[in-house]
Design an enzyme around this catalytic site. Structure first.
Site, PDB file in Angstrom:
ATOM      1  N   LYS A 193       0.838  -1.208   0.000  1.00  0.00           N
ATOM      2  CA  LYS A 193       0.000   0.000   0.000  1.00  0.00           C
ATOM      3  C   LYS A 193       0.877   1.264   0.000  1.00  0.00           C
ATOM      4  O   LYS A 193       2.091   1.164   0.136  1.00  0.00           O
ATOM      5  CB  LYS A 193      -0.965  -0.035   1.187  1.00  0.00           C
ATOM      6  CG  LYS A 193      -1.847  -1.303   1.239  1.00  0.00           C
ATOM      7  CD  LYS A 193      -2.848  -1.393   0.087  1.00  0.00           C
ATOM      8  CE  LYS A 193      -3.408  -2.785  -0.118  1.00  0.00           C
ATOM      9  NZ  LYS A 193      -4.429  -3.224   0.812  1.00  0.00           N
TER      10      LYS A 193
HETATM   11  C1  LIG Z   1      -5.450  -4.260   1.277  1.00  0.00           C
HETATM   12  C2  LIG Z   1      -6.892  -3.989   1.239  1.00  0.00           C
HETATM   13  C3  LIG Z   1      -7.707  -4.149   2.368  1.00  0.00           C
HETATM   14  C4  LIG Z   1      -7.248  -4.803   3.623  1.00  0.00           C
HETATM   15  O1  LIG Z   1      -6.124  -4.212   4.179  1.00  0.00           O
HETATM   16  P1  LIG Z   1      -5.345  -4.952   5.378  1.00  0.00           P
HETATM   17  O2  LIG Z   1      -4.588  -3.824   6.023  1.00  0.00           O
HETATM   18  O3  LIG Z   1      -4.455  -5.952   4.743  1.00  0.00           O
HETATM   19  O4  LIG Z   1      -6.344  -5.558   6.269  1.00  0.00           O
HETATM   20  C5  LIG Z   1      -9.034  -3.756   2.287  1.00  0.00           C
HETATM   21  N1  LIG Z   1      -9.538  -3.256   1.138  1.00  0.00           N
HETATM   22  C6  LIG Z   1      -8.791  -3.120   0.034  1.00  0.00           C
HETATM   23  C7  LIG Z   1      -9.417  -2.532  -1.198  1.00  0.00           C
HETATM   24  C8  LIG Z   1      -7.456  -3.499   0.038  1.00  0.00           C
HETATM   25  O5  LIG Z   1      -6.724  -3.403  -1.078  1.00  0.00           O
END
Ligand SMILES: *Cc1c(COP(=O)(O)O)cnc(C)c1O
Length: 385
Positions: A193
């Site tokens: 991310k």
């Molecule tokens: C990565 C992601 C999540 C979940 O994130 P985590 O921190 O891994 O729980 C939720 N929604 C979307 C669209 C994502 O790409």
């Protein structure tokens, strides 16, 4: 010699990030210490929102935001089928039902027209959703003004799944996070991310009451705040568990990394935007459908549409290019099929998925690596099906 693997995404950890983590390790606090509040303030200030609550993941943040908005059995929650499963699972954790709204093919975001049509039908059937979770797919903000207008008309809650979109902007140029038309926005700090804490998440909101309801839920539903306690004039050791909560805490070690990363967010986004623009230029005469340009997009992903996607995928992987697919629509996952969802129900998301190929894109991707990706892609396309 085969070229080194080029992943579709990866974290950018620099020496000062490492030093920040080492300082946290040597401090008095490994968890629930002062770094967490500083991290919350850094993200809230960046987004121009008054409140932020750090948690152990975006999944945890989505779950707690749903709970704090009162989502429970008998409720319906709608989200986009073109997302990671967590966007829908959070509603099931609360006992609610999930449904989906099909996407716009260009942006990959939930279609506002499809949403308006589905809301009209739901109003007639007296089965309006309690909550809608739009997903800012690939870091491109949804049309929050239009969603806000529908919210006014039909009276649902809105949680932005902003896991892709920290550092991106809305159509008016303001930073994504805690839009006035939403109850809350949730960010992820997973390594792929925009910035990372290893695992981690953050709920950002304009609503102080909502933040106050979420905060105890991340630590078992426990409060020590004297003004919140049911029993008055108790000794200093006293606390109350007032609701069933969870251990969804983030650590000070992670928060220290997050603070250090936030200072780099704009630089990371600039690098992503430059590389996305360069892909657009390098691929302008290819048979691919490219994502629409977006100066406000955070470019979490660079997703092209290609014929015979699986053959191209295989050829790219043989060339050590870490292409990926985002996403197989959630309703086609076995868990959701078992609930009754069928292929054909969200045809635009399904068609998008069929051709979707995520090309490598992250702040440390070099132009040379990007040229290699493009060359491998041209080979794969010429090579045919
Ligand atoms: C990565 C992601 C999540 C979940 O994130 P985590 O921190 O891994 O729980 C939720 N929604 C979307 C669209 C994502 O790409």
């Amino acid at each position: 010699m085969p070229r080194p693997f080029i992943p579709y995404s990866r974290q950018t950890i620099e020496d000062d990030d490492v030093e920040a983590v080492v300082r946290a390790l040597r401090s008095d606090w490994l968890t629930q210490g002062p770094a967490i509040e500083r991290f919350e303030r850094a993200v809230a200030d960046y987004c121009g929102a008054p409140q932020a609550v750090a948690v152990s993941s975006a999944t945890a943040g989505l779950h707690l935001a749903c709970l704090a908005l009162g989502v429970s059995e008998g409720d319906v929650v709608w989200t986009s089928p073109l997302s990671f499963a967590a966007s829908a699972n959070c509603a099931h954790y609360c006992g609610a039902e999930v449904d989906f709204v099909d996407i716009d093919t260009g942006s990959g975001n939930m279609s506002v027209a499809a949403l308006a049509a589905k809301l009209g039908e739901a109003a007639r059937a007296r089965r309006l959703p309690k909550l809608i979770i739009p997903v800012h797919y690939a870091g491109r903000a949804c049309d929050m003004e239009a969603i806000g207008a529908l919210k006014e008309r039909y009276g649902f809650h809105v949680i932005e799944d902003a896991a892709h979109a920290l550092g991106a902007q809305y159509a008016d140029g303001s930073p994504v996070g805690g839009h006035a038309a939403a109850d809350a926005a949730v960010f992820s700090f997973h390594p792929v991310k925009p910035v990372t804490t290893g695992e981690g998440g953050m709920v950002v909101t304009q609503d102080a009451g909502l933040a106050d309801r979420i905060r105890p839920l991340r630590t078992h539903g426990i409060t020590r705040d004297p003004s919140q306690l049911q029993q008055k004039n108790m000794p200093a050791w006293y606390y109350e568990m007032q609701r069933l909560g969870f251990n969804y805490r983030i650590t000070d070690i992670q928060a220290a990394l997050g603070i250090s990363q936030m200072a780099k967010l704009d630089r990371f986004i600039r690098a992503r935007r430059t590389l996305a623009e360069r892909y657009r230029h390098l691929l302008r005469n290819s048979p691919l459908t490219l994502p629409p340009p977006g100066v406000y997009c955070g470019w979490h992903l660079y997703v092209v549409q290609v014929d015979a996607r699986d053959a191209v995928f295989e050829k790219m992987r043989e060339q050590n290019i870490g292409v990926n697919v985002h996403y197989m629509p959630i309703h086609l996952q076995p868990y959701y099929r078992a609930l009754g969802f069928k292929e054909g129900w969200f045809p635009k998301a399904e068609a998008f998925f069929k051709g979707a190929l995520s090309l490598p894109l992250h702040p440390r991707l070099t132009e040379r690596e990007q040229d290699d990706v493009v060359a491998a892609l041209r080979d794969a396309l010429v090579g045919g099906k």
